[in-house]
Scaffold this motif. Sequence first.
Motif, PDB file in Angstrom:
ATOM      1  N   GLU A 147       0.502  -1.364  -0.405  1.00 49.93           N
ATOM      2  CA  GLU A 147      -0.251   0.130  -0.101  1.00 49.93           C
ATOM      3  C   GLU A 147       1.079   1.353   0.367  1.00 49.93           C
ATOM      4  O   GLU A 147       0.365   2.327  -0.656  1.00 49.93           O
ATOM      5  CB  GLU A 147      -0.670  -0.386   1.523  1.00 49.93           C
ATOM      6  CG  GLU A 147      -2.193   1.158   0.899  1.00 49.93           C
ATOM      7  CD  GLU A 147      -2.756   0.302   2.577  1.00 49.93           C
ATOM      8  OE1 GLU A 147      -3.082  -0.326   2.758  1.00 49.93           O
ATOM      9  OE2 GLU A 147      -3.587   1.368   3.078  1.00 49.93           O
ATOM     10  N   GLU A 148       2.038   0.915   0.874  1.00 48.08           N
ATOM     11  CA  GLU A 148       2.794   2.321   0.754  1.00 48.08           C
ATOM     12  C   GLU A 148       3.644   2.881  -0.658  1.00 48.08           C
ATOM     13  O   GLU A 148       3.932   3.960  -0.274  1.00 48.08           O
ATOM     14  CB  GLU A 148       3.540   2.169   2.032  1.00 48.08           C
ATOM     15  CG  GLU A 148       3.426   1.977   3.641  1.00 48.08           C
ATOM     16  CD  GLU A 148       2.570   0.957   3.582  1.00 48.08           C
ATOM     17  OE1 GLU A 148       2.840   0.156   3.152  1.00 48.08           O
ATOM     18  OE2 GLU A 148       1.636   1.373   4.486  1.00 48.08           O
ATOM     19  N   THR A 149       4.284   1.450  -0.746  1.00 44.78           N
ATOM     20  CA  THR A 149       5.079   2.152  -1.906  1.00 44.78           C
ATOM     21  C   THR A 149       4.250   2.743  -3.459  1.00 44.78           C
ATOM     22  O   THR A 149       4.411   3.300  -3.832  1.00 44.78           O
ATOM     23  CB  THR A 149       5.253   0.707  -2.936  1.00 44.78           C
ATOM     24  OG1 THR A 149       5.076  -0.432  -3.278  1.00 44.78           O
ATOM     25  CG2 THR A 149       6.728   0.235  -2.016  1.00 44.78           C
TER      26      THR A 149
ATOM     27  N   GLU B  33       2.812   6.332  -2.553  1.00 45.92           N
ATOM     28  CA  GLU B  33       4.064   6.801  -3.158  1.00 45.92           C
ATOM     29  C   GLU B  33       3.985   7.027  -4.173  1.00 45.92           C
ATOM     30  O   GLU B  33       4.033   8.366  -4.642  1.00 45.92           O
ATOM     31  CB  GLU B  33       5.179   6.625  -2.617  1.00 45.92           C
ATOM     32  CG  GLU B  33       5.948   7.300  -2.281  1.00 45.92           C
ATOM     33  CD  GLU B  33       7.114   6.942  -1.151  1.00 45.92           C
ATOM     34  OE1 GLU B  33       8.201   5.868  -1.824  1.00 45.92           O
ATOM     35  OE2 GLU B  33       7.101   6.461  -0.106  1.00 45.92           O
TER      36      GLU B  33
END
Length: 202
Positions: free
Chosen positions: A164-166, A169
């Motif tokens: 989710e984070e990558t 971003e």
Amino acid sequence: MTVNIAVLVSGRGSNLQAIIDNVENGRIKGAKINVVISSKAEAYALDRARKHGIQAVFLDPKRYEKPEYDQAILNILESYKTDLVLLAGYFRILGSEIIAAYRNRILNIHPSLLPAFKGLHAQRQALEYGVKLAGCTVHFVDDGLDSGPIILQKGVPVLSGDCEETLAERILVQEHLIYPEAVRLFVEGKLKVQDRKVIILD
Ligand code: GRF
């Protein structure tokens, strides 16, 4: 004539920063950000506003019933003679009175290619669904959830190994490009809403 902008936030405010930067560097001309209103006291967006000499207001949702909260926002918007309202990571549903008062003058950024993945955790929804192309959307706000006429969209690939984070971003980089661009188009009078379509007169 200057377009008076108010920005509603609840969090870190990176989209707010992108818009501030574009006003300051002259890409968005003829606009002024007069006030940033946050529904969270600790929102870093408030610090960003203050650093740029913009009035920063925390309106505590716990101190109001929902209609009074929206009325308080409306009062602030009116006191700054606001022409354009930007939602930039604002975690609340906007009341219908504000939407009616600012019809086709409220913009939002959403981290998906709408109409896919409305609502919360759009990037997680995209990953769980298994799409190969994710992205972001700037749209006008109407009474529905993330359902208003679409102004700009940008796709980004979903890569194997993404979490989710990558993915968030990678999408965020594009958000910071298309949100200021949509604001520029609005400020220059180049957006025309026809039913649910936005014509760009660039
Ligand atoms: C962004 O991902 C935006 O698309 C969504 O909320 C997030 C806000 O981030 N609506 P920031 O506060 O602008 O950094």
